[in-house]
Design a protein around this motif. Structure first.
Motif, PDB file in Angstrom:
ATOM      1  N   GLN A  13     -97.117  74.086  47.465  1.00 49.92           N
ATOM      2  CA  GLN A  13     -96.798  72.690  47.129  1.00 49.92           C
ATOM      3  C   GLN A  13     -95.392  72.568  46.523  1.00 49.92           C
ATOM      4  OE1 GLN A  13     -98.354  70.083  48.262  1.00 49.92           O
ATOM      5  NE2 GLN A  13     -99.874  71.440  49.178  1.00 49.92           N
ATOM      6  N   GLY A  14     -94.531  73.544  46.821  1.00 48.55           N
ATOM      7  CA  GLY A  14     -93.137  73.466  46.403  1.00 48.55           C
ATOM      8  C   GLY A  14     -92.328  72.663  47.409  1.00 48.55           C
ATOM      9  N   ASN A  15     -91.007  72.776  47.306  1.00 50.51           N
ATOM     10  CA  ASN A  15     -90.126  71.955  48.140  1.00 50.51           C
ATOM     11  C   ASN A  15     -90.305  72.229  49.634  1.00 50.51           C
ATOM     12  OD1 ASN A  15     -89.055  70.845  45.836  1.00 50.51           O
ATOM     13  ND2 ASN A  15     -87.275  72.191  45.779  1.00 50.51           N
ATOM     14  N   THR A  16     -90.330  73.495  49.992  1.00 52.16           N
ATOM     15  CA  THR A  16     -90.403  73.820  51.428  1.00 52.16           C
ATOM     16  C   THR A  16     -91.779  73.479  51.988  1.00 52.16           C
ATOM     17  OG1 THR A  16     -89.005  75.694  50.781  1.00 52.16           O
ATOM     18  CG2 THR A  16     -89.669  75.557  53.088  1.00 52.16           C
ATOM     19  N   HIS A  17     -92.808  73.717  51.178  1.00 51.45           N
ATOM     20  CA  HIS A  17     -94.168  73.381  51.604  1.00 51.45           C
ATOM     21  C   HIS A  17     -94.280  71.880  51.866  1.00 51.45           C
ATOM     22  CE1 HIS A  17     -98.754  74.260  50.828  1.00 51.45           C
ATOM     23  NE2 HIS A  17     -98.536  73.651  51.987  1.00 51.45           N
ATOM     24  N   TRP A  74     -81.485  83.622  47.524  1.00 51.81           N
ATOM     25  CA  TRP A  74     -80.357  84.566  47.584  1.00 51.81           C
ATOM     26  C   TRP A  74     -79.807  84.643  49.002  1.00 51.81           C
ATOM     27  CZ3 TRP A  74     -77.985  85.203  43.322  1.00 51.81           C
ATOM     28  CH2 TRP A  74     -78.699  85.192  42.129  1.00 51.81           C
ATOM     29  N   TYR A  75     -79.511  83.477  49.569  1.00 54.22           N
ATOM     30  CA  TYR A  75     -78.853  83.354  50.888  1.00 54.22           C
ATOM     31  C   TYR A  75     -79.717  83.872  52.034  1.00 54.22           C
ATOM     32  CZ  TYR A  75     -75.435  83.209  47.202  1.00 54.22           C
ATOM     33  OH  TYR A  75     -74.815  82.917  46.024  1.00 54.22           O
ATOM     34  N   SER A  76     -80.967  84.139  51.768  1.00 50.11           N
ATOM     35  CA  SER A  76     -81.841  84.824  52.726  1.00 50.11           C
ATOM     36  C   SER A  76     -83.158  84.072  52.854  1.00 50.11           C
ATOM     37  CB  SER A  76     -82.168  86.236  52.212  1.00 50.11           C
ATOM     38  OG  SER A  76     -81.024  86.911  51.811  1.00 50.11           O
ATOM     39  N   ALA A 111     -85.696  74.429  56.229  1.00 50.24           N
ATOM     40  CA  ALA A 111     -85.385  75.135  54.987  1.00 50.24           C
ATOM     41  C   ALA A 111     -85.038  74.151  53.886  1.00 50.24           C
ATOM     42  CB  ALA A 111     -84.225  76.102  55.197  1.00 50.24           C
ATOM     43  N   THR A 112     -85.234  74.608  52.649  1.00 52.14           N
ATOM     44  CA  THR A 112     -84.727  73.887  51.487  1.00 52.14           C
ATOM     45  C   THR A 112     -83.931  74.865  50.641  1.00 52.14           C
ATOM     46  OG1 THR A 112     -86.584  74.356  50.000  1.00 52.14           O
ATOM     47  CG2 THR A 112     -86.791  72.402  51.413  1.00 52.14           C
ATOM     48  N   GLY A 113     -83.022  74.319  49.861  1.00 51.62           N
ATOM     49  CA  GLY A 113     -82.226  75.145  48.959  1.00 51.62           C
ATOM     50  C   GLY A 113     -81.549  74.227  47.961  1.00 51.62           C
ATOM     51  N   CYS A 114     -80.944  74.798  46.936  1.00 48.85           N
ATOM     52  CA  CYS A 114     -80.294  73.918  45.960  1.00 48.85           C
ATOM     53  C   CYS A 114     -78.834  73.644  46.331  1.00 48.85           C
ATOM     54  CB  CYS A 114     -80.424  74.461  44.544  1.00 48.85           C
ATOM     55  SG  CYS A 114     -79.672  76.054  44.322  1.00 48.85           S
ATOM     56  N   ASP A 115     -78.232  74.487  47.159  1.00 47.68           N
ATOM     57  CA  ASP A 115     -76.844  74.227  47.580  1.00 47.68           C
ATOM     58  C   ASP A 115     -76.807  73.081  48.587  1.00 47.68           C
ATOM     59  OD1 ASP A 115     -75.931  76.230  45.959  1.00 47.68           O
ATOM     60  OD2 ASP A 115     -75.827  77.729  47.563  1.00 47.68           O
ATOM     61  N   LEU A 116     -75.651  72.411  48.618  1.00 51.33           N
ATOM     62  CA  LEU A 116     -75.519  71.235  49.479  1.00 51.33           C
ATOM     63  C   LEU A 116     -75.720  71.565  50.954  1.00 51.33           C
ATOM     64  CD1 LEU A 116     -75.090  68.451  48.424  1.00 51.33           C
ATOM     65  CD2 LEU A 116     -72.640  68.636  48.951  1.00 51.33           C
ATOM     66  N   LEU A 141     -83.387  71.927  60.355  1.00 50.73           N
ATOM     67  CA  LEU A 141     -83.374  70.881  59.333  1.00 50.73           C
ATOM     68  C   LEU A 141     -83.282  71.555  57.970  1.00 50.73           C
ATOM     69  CD1 LEU A 141     -83.722  67.995  58.206  1.00 50.73           C
ATOM     70  CD2 LEU A 141     -86.200  68.350  58.349  1.00 50.73           C
ATOM     71  N   TYR A 142     -82.184  71.279  57.268  1.00 45.15           N
ATOM     72  CA  TYR A 142     -82.002  71.825  55.922  1.00 45.15           C
ATOM     73  C   TYR A 142     -81.964  70.665  54.938  1.00 45.15           C
ATOM     74  CZ  TYR A 142     -79.802  73.916  51.833  1.00 45.15           C
ATOM     75  OH  TYR A 142     -79.525  74.343  50.548  1.00 45.15           O
ATOM     76  N   CYS A 143     -82.798  70.727  53.906  1.00 42.04           N
ATOM     77  CA  CYS A 143     -82.826  69.666  52.899  1.00 42.04           C
ATOM     78  C   CYS A 143     -82.431  70.241  51.539  1.00 42.04           C
ATOM     79  CB  CYS A 143     -84.215  69.041  52.807  1.00 42.04           C
ATOM     80  SG  CYS A 143     -84.654  68.121  54.286  1.00 42.04           S
TER      81      CYS A 143
END
Ligand SMILES: Cc1cc2nc3c(=O)[nH]c(=O)nc-3n(C[C@H](O)[C@H](O)[C@H](O)COP(=O)(O)O)c2cc1C
Length: 172
Positions: A13-17, A74-76, A111-116, A141-143
């Motif tokens: 139930q995190g961001n990617t989920h 970590w970029y992965s 994918a999700t990540g904190c970088d823009l 799709l990257y959010c």
């Protein structure tokens, strides 16, 4: 075209989920969460052939399109997604028939990540893997988000991705 989304995240139930659930809803895909399966790291001797990887792949191969979903750690890819990717090697060795079935599939990436923006090396891993497996890559799709994804702020990007999936479906 029916679609399986395979989620690998350290957080249920995190961001990617939540992103995967939203996309699954919008394109009527079936979501498989790697957290629900006991999939152990790649073993050259295949002593782990009795774990959940092959039964999961048997289910996944019923779908035309496979969308992998992972946070950027970590970029992965997440560690569960990396284990999943490594285990695809089983389809080149002990389950070649399943490997051949993979060649007829198409695929995409969430994918999700904190970088823009996502680091190019992240998408590259998936693109190269799909290419190696002979799978047609249909998009990413990257959010970007903080700790708690705000789905409203990604509505346009999600709609674009969903529309793209529908377009490639028609073209196929
Ligand atoms: C171990 C770890 C490593 C991370 N590394 C990155 C990174 O390299 N780049 C980035 O943009 N975000 C990074 N993040 C942030 C997550 O990608 C981001 O919060 C993501 O939305 C989390 O998704 P999740 O809820 O599915 O885990 C990292 C988070 C964690 C926990």
């Amino acid at each position: 075209m029916n679609t399986a989304i395979i989620l690998g995240s350290a957080r249920n139930q995190g961001n990617t989920h939540r992103l995967a659930q939203r996309v699954a809803h919008d394109i009527q895909a079936t979501l498989f969460n790697l957290a629900d399966y006991d999939i152990t790291p790649y073993d050259y001797a295949h002593h782990n052939r009795g774990d959940d990887f092959l039964p999961l792949m048997k289910q996944v191969l019923r779908f035309d399109r496979i969308v992998l979903a992972s946070p950027v750690y970590w970029y992965s890819p997440s560690s569960s997604m990396k284990v999943f990717l490594d285990r695809l090697s089983d389809l080149m060795t002990i389950e070649k028939d399943m490997g051949r079935q993979m060649r007829k599939k198409s695929a995409a990436l969430l994918a999700t990540g904190c970088d823009l923006t996502a680091p190019p090396c992240f998408e590259d891993i998936f693109q190269r893997t799909y290419s190696y497996l002979g799978i047609a890559y249909q998009g990413f799709l990257y959010c970007p988000c903080d700790d708690d994804i705000d789905m409203h702020s990604h509505a346009a990007a999600i709609d674009d991705f969903v529309a793209k999936m529908a377009t490639v479906e028609v073209a196929a």
